[in-house]
Design an enzyme around this catalytic site. Structure first.
Site, PDB file in Angstrom:
ATOM      1  N   ASN A  73      19.847  66.266 -20.920  1.00 12.74           N
ATOM      2  CA  ASN A  73      19.998  66.229 -22.141  1.00 12.74           C
ATOM      3  C   ASN A  73      20.914  67.242 -22.614  1.00 12.74           C
ATOM      4  O   ASN A  73      21.761  68.099 -22.418  1.00 12.74           O
ATOM      5  CB  ASN A  73      19.383  67.208 -23.507  1.00 12.74           C
ATOM      6  CG  ASN A  73      19.414  67.460 -24.491  1.00 12.74           C
ATOM      7  OD1 ASN A  73      20.150  67.007 -25.275  1.00 12.74           O
ATOM      8  ND2 ASN A  73      18.457  67.426 -25.027  1.00 12.74           N
ATOM      9  N   ASN A 100      28.812  58.290 -24.615  1.00 12.54           N
ATOM     10  CA  ASN A 100      28.331  57.413 -25.406  1.00 12.54           C
ATOM     11  C   ASN A 100      26.944  58.282 -26.430  1.00 12.54           C
ATOM     12  O   ASN A 100      26.827  57.638 -27.373  1.00 12.54           O
ATOM     13  CB  ASN A 100      27.685  56.200 -24.967  1.00 12.54           C
ATOM     14  CG  ASN A 100      26.099  55.247 -25.809  1.00 12.54           C
ATOM     15  OD1 ASN A 100      26.588  54.747 -26.471  1.00 12.54           O
ATOM     16  ND2 ASN A 100      25.362  55.549 -25.125  1.00 12.54           N
ATOM     17  N   SER A 153      32.014  54.942 -33.826  1.00 13.20           N
ATOM     18  CA  SER A 153      31.238  54.230 -35.086  1.00 13.20           C
ATOM     19  C   SER A 153      32.031  53.826 -35.858  1.00 13.20           C
ATOM     20  O   SER A 153      33.637  54.597 -36.967  1.00 13.20           O
ATOM     21  CB  SER A 153      30.382  55.341 -35.840  1.00 13.20           C
ATOM     22  OG  SER A 153      29.212  54.392 -37.162  1.00 13.20           O
ATOM     23  N   TYR A 166      26.971  63.916 -39.032  1.00 15.81           N
ATOM     24  CA  TYR A 166      27.530  62.284 -38.320  1.00 15.81           C
ATOM     25  C   TYR A 166      28.828  61.750 -38.316  1.00 15.81           C
ATOM     26  O   TYR A 166      29.781  61.949 -37.383  1.00 15.81           O
ATOM     27  CB  TYR A 166      25.979  60.883 -38.330  1.00 15.81           C
ATOM     28  CG  TYR A 166      26.424  59.791 -37.632  1.00 15.81           C
ATOM     29  CD1 TYR A 166      26.540  60.430 -36.206  1.00 15.81           C
ATOM     30  CD2 TYR A 166      27.279  59.158 -38.060  1.00 15.81           C
ATOM     31  CE1 TYR A 166      25.826  58.972 -35.330  1.00 15.81           C
ATOM     32  CE2 TYR A 166      26.992  57.700 -37.358  1.00 15.81           C
ATOM     33  CZ  TYR A 166      26.531  57.090 -36.767  1.00 15.81           C
ATOM     34  OH  TYR A 166      26.912  56.515 -35.628  1.00 15.81           O
ATOM     35  N   LYS A 170      32.125  61.621 -36.282  1.00 15.53           N
ATOM     36  CA  LYS A 170      32.962  60.553 -35.253  1.00 15.53           C
ATOM     37  C   LYS A 170      34.500  60.845 -35.898  1.00 15.53           C
ATOM     38  O   LYS A 170      35.178  60.060 -34.942  1.00 15.53           O
ATOM     39  CB  LYS A 170      31.912  59.465 -35.256  1.00 15.53           C
ATOM     40  CG  LYS A 170      30.410  59.004 -35.370  1.00 15.53           C
ATOM     41  CD  LYS A 170      30.207  59.171 -33.987  1.00 15.53           C
ATOM     42  CE  LYS A 170      29.446  58.477 -33.617  1.00 15.53           C
ATOM     43  NZ  LYS A 170      28.902  58.982 -31.823  1.00 15.53           N
TER      44      LYS A 170
END
Ligand code: NAD
Length: 291
Positions: A73, A100, A153, A166, A170
């Site tokens: 993980n 990634n 992203s 998130y 990013k």
């Protein structure tokens, strides 16, 4: 000959190089692994779904390259750092790191609890810090430099309602990319990022367990396909290999003077800045969009 020689002698030839990819068992990560293997690199991946480890190992070996697939993980700092160290020891070098691993659950920010923020931060940001901090000393010690490729992203560069943590992670990765590009330049370690928009992967098609199997994927309705066509200038979702190919460029000497960049791999969405196609194929800003 493996690779291609350009007019200035630059080559895409990764023969003898080693790449480590987090979340390399499916989607964009797997595509990075396979694109680099196609051009000669041996591949190490860290992947949380064990069946995907075996699947990618077979695909890499079918290309005549060596694979080391570690089940674990990426949210666990020790697991990530041990995996990077193990990969470098196993292959005797480390040339490319692709950060990634990442993912998101959509929910309004006010409905999140601390556990939710921390999960997003561990998956999208801490995994990157852990792998990078393990890989950089190995690259420095080798004296050969290296290439770090962060998968960020489009949501790093625009508001992302329902994806606040998130998007914050990013955005952090974007500036980490620029900062480390400068900090590490004198070691000839280049640091760049690719910024996808909507790309067809197991994750975006609802497969979160087991070996990658497109026959299990959710298929968008015609109305959803049409919404994508209107929103993305190139008129379709991305394909994972389109990220893999840009990562290949960043891994290779073709990009030897490229560092600190964030490359959109988004069909033009970032450039479009909210303009969408209407019924007459004109580009308009909402609310004119359906007129
Ligand atoms: N697909 C998109 O539309 C899109 C758009 C923008 C950014 N991204 C970014 O691209 C990256 C890859 O996304 P994807 O769509 O290919 O995802 P995906 O879910 O299809 O594949 C990710 C792979 O990583 C593995 N993984 C997930 N969590 C892990 C963990 N904690 N440890 C180890 N392995 C783990 C998964 O099992 C899977 O094999 C992510 O960072 C994501 O944020 C994707």
């Amino acid at each position: 000959m493996m690779g291609r020689t350009g007019v200035d002698g630059s080559v895409i030839d990764l023969t003898g190089k080693v790449a480590f990819i987090t979340g390399g068992g499916g989607g964009i990560g797997r595509s990075i692994a396979l694109c680099l293997a196609d051009m000669g690199a041996d591949i190490a991946i860290l992947e949380v779904i064990p069946e995907r480890c075996e699947q990618v190992a077979e695909m890499v070996e079918a290309r005549g390259r060596k694979a080391l697939c570690i089940a674990g993980n990426a949210m666990d700092v020790d697991v990530v750092q041990n995996a990077v160290t193990e990969a470098a020891r196993h292959f005797g070098r480390l040339d490319v790191l692709a950060n990634n691993a990442g993912g998101v659950t959509r929910r309004p920010f006010v409905d999140l609890v601390e556990k939710n923020w921390r999960r997003h931060i561990d998956l999208n940001l801490v995994s990157n810090l852990a792998a990078t901090q393990a890989a950089v000393p190995i690259m420095i010690e080798s004296g050969r430099g290296g290439s770090i490729i962060n998968v960020t992203s489009i949501e790093a560069s625009r508001a992302a309602p329902g994806y606040a943590v998130y998007a914050a992670c990013k955005a952090g990765i974007n500036n980490l990319t620029r900062t480390l590009a400068v900090e590490l330049a004198h070691h000839r370690i280049r640091v760049n990022a690719i910024a996808p928009d909507y790309t067809v992967t197991p994750g975006t098609r609802g497969q979160f367990a087991g070996a990658v199997d497109p026959s299990l994927w959710y298929q968008p309705t015609p109305a959803q396909e049409e919404a994508i066509r209107r929103r993305i200038p190139l008129g379709r979702a991305g394909v994972d290999e389109e990220c893999g190919r840009v990562a290949l460029f960043l891994a290779s000497e073709m990009s030897s003077y490229v560092t600190g960049t964030i490359i959109p791999v988004d069909g033009g969405t970032w450039a479009s800045g909210g303009w969408i196609r209407n019924d007459r194929e004109d580009w308009v800003l909402p609310p004119e969009a359906t007129n």
